[in-house]
Design an enzyme around this catalytic site. Structure first.
Site, PDB file in Angstrom:
ATOM      1  N   LYS A  55      10.661  -3.273  38.691  1.00 34.57           N
ATOM      2  CA  LYS A  55      10.733  -3.221  37.224  1.00 34.57           C
ATOM      3  C   LYS A  55       9.621  -4.064  36.614  1.00 34.57           C
ATOM      4  O   LYS A  55       8.925  -3.633  35.694  1.00 34.57           O
ATOM      5  CB  LYS A  55      12.115  -3.698  36.741  1.00 34.57           C
ATOM      6  CG  LYS A  55      13.192  -2.661  36.969  1.00 34.57           C
ATOM      7  CD  LYS A  55      14.608  -3.183  36.744  1.00 34.57           C
ATOM      8  CE  LYS A  55      15.609  -2.083  37.123  1.00 34.57           C
ATOM      9  NZ  LYS A  55      17.012  -2.516  37.127  1.00 34.57           N
ATOM     10  N   GLN A  99      20.350  -7.693  35.834  1.00 36.18           N
ATOM     11  CA  GLN A  99      20.512  -6.842  37.019  1.00 36.18           C
ATOM     12  C   GLN A  99      21.929  -7.015  37.579  1.00 36.18           C
ATOM     13  O   GLN A  99      22.351  -8.133  37.862  1.00 36.18           O
ATOM     14  CB  GLN A  99      19.463  -7.240  38.067  1.00 36.18           C
ATOM     15  CG  GLN A  99      19.447  -6.355  39.287  1.00 36.18           C
ATOM     16  CD  GLN A  99      18.938  -4.946  39.009  1.00 36.18           C
ATOM     17  OE1 GLN A  99      17.981  -4.756  38.270  1.00 36.18           O
ATOM     18  NE2 GLN A  99      19.588  -3.957  39.588  1.00 36.18           N
ATOM     19  N   ASP A 122      19.491  -0.953  28.851  1.00 40.57           N
ATOM     20  CA  ASP A 122      20.309  -0.265  29.852  1.00 40.57           C
ATOM     21  C   ASP A 122      21.373   0.607  29.177  1.00 40.57           C
ATOM     22  O   ASP A 122      22.082   1.351  29.856  1.00 40.57           O
ATOM     23  CB  ASP A 122      21.030  -1.301  30.734  1.00 40.57           C
ATOM     24  CG  ASP A 122      20.569  -1.245  32.184  1.00 40.57           C
ATOM     25  OD1 ASP A 122      19.818  -0.309  32.516  1.00 40.57           O
ATOM     26  OD2 ASP A 122      20.948  -2.135  32.956  1.00 40.57           O
TER      27      ASP A 122
END
Ligand code: NDP
Length: 292
Positions: A55, A99, A122
């Protein structure tokens, strides 16, 4: 016997990243705006470390601001929430991603709830899930967003198609179903309690498998000519003692029935980070009042 078109998510994602990089260059030149993504990793989960590194690298490659916060596994929930708060109010950061999984002593729900919906790249907050379900502008979860791009590229207009999503997680199955519904599909969500799953899947023009069960969807579950999107990532043992990645679909047999299918790896997987970058640019523009 027909052979399905193999949907090349890797190539699609590479093109998408180029488009994003060009847009980022434009935002810098015209508005002095550099979209920024902050990723937070708690602990040393090996798979998470790989994802987080990718990422960061891809964010930088797109010309964006990237920061990665690596915290020890014993970090308290209060410390993590304090960092999220700080990132929420940092003007250089337009996307905040923690995460998952986080260590057991931290509540995933509390972490999601702490993220500003405007920076929730997200798409996991209740606010964004509600906006999506209500047809309002939202930040939508990256993997389902990537699946929709692949489907639109393959089929064009999705209106009226019968879609079956297998899996109902907040991250994947539910938002996938909402996005298909918003695209005027007739949508069924199947899950572990669904009766006669093969018969349900056989009704679909579009099958999305997001289950986490290796090669579960068989050829005789799939209507001839259906488009099959395989979200699953499962590691299974090989004869030589090593492992290999397979999806939730029995690719080798389903490719003889479907009209198009995503492989694993190289299908949906690469789309996820590309869509994360796209969401970060979108969030940066919205936070700065720049039209889409
Ligand atoms: P979850 O474990 O959160 O959800 C799995 C879903 O599958 C649940 O809704 C469950 O039903 C359903 N399910 C489980 N077993 C069966 C069964 N035998 N028949 C029908 N339904 C079943 O997983 P995720 O949604 O997070 O992920 C799904 C898969 O996608 C995983 O392999 C994951 O690794 C992969 N993934 C890939 C991503 C990518 O970037 N390509 C991103 C995210 C996920 P119930 O609710 O009834 O328990």
């Amino acid at each position: 016997m027909t052979q399905a078109a193999i949907i090349d998510g890797k190539a699609f994602a590479a093109r998408l990243r180029e488009t994003i990089a060009a847009e980022v260059a434009g935002l810098k030149a015209e508005h002095g705006l550099t979209p920024g993504l902050a990723v937070v990793l708690v602990g040393e989960d090996p798979a998470s470390q790989v994802y987080v590194r990718s990422k960061g690298e891809q964010t930088l490659e797109a010309g964006m601001h990237s920061e990665t916060h690596r915290l020890p596994a014993e970090t308290s929930q209060a410390e993590l929430l304090a960092l999220v708060e700080r990132l929420n109010s940092d003007p250089a950061v337009h996307g905040v991603l923690v995460q998952f999984p986080v260590p057991d002593h931290i509540s995933q729900a509390a972490v999601v709830a702490a993220i500003s919906p405007d920076k929730d790249v997200d798409g996991l907050t209740v606010a964004n899930a509600g906006r999506l379900a209500s047809g309002l502008p939202a930040l939508t979860p990256c993997t389902p967003t990537g699946c929709m791009m692949l489907l639109r590229d393959q089929l064009g207009d999705l209106s009226g198609k019968r879609a079956v999503v297998v899996g109902r997680s907040n991250l994947m199955g539910k938002p996938m179903a909402q996005l298909l519904l918003a695209a005027d599909c007739t949508v069924t969500i199947a899950h572990s309690r669904t009766k006669d799953l093969p018969a349900v899947v056989r009704e679909a023009d579009i099958v999305v498998a997001a289950v986490g069960r290796p090669q579960m969807v068989k050829a005789d579950w799939v209507k001839p000519g259906a488009v099959v999107i395989d979200v699953g990532i499962n590691r299974i043992p090989k004869d030589d003692g090593k492992t290999r990645l397979v999806g939730d679909v029995a690719f080798d047999e389903v490719k003889d029935v479907a009209s198009a299918i995503t492989p694993v790896p190289g299908g949906v997987g690469p789309m996820t980070i590309a869509c994360l970058l796209a969401n970060t640019v979108l969030a940066a523009k919205r936070l700065n009042g720049i039209g889409e």
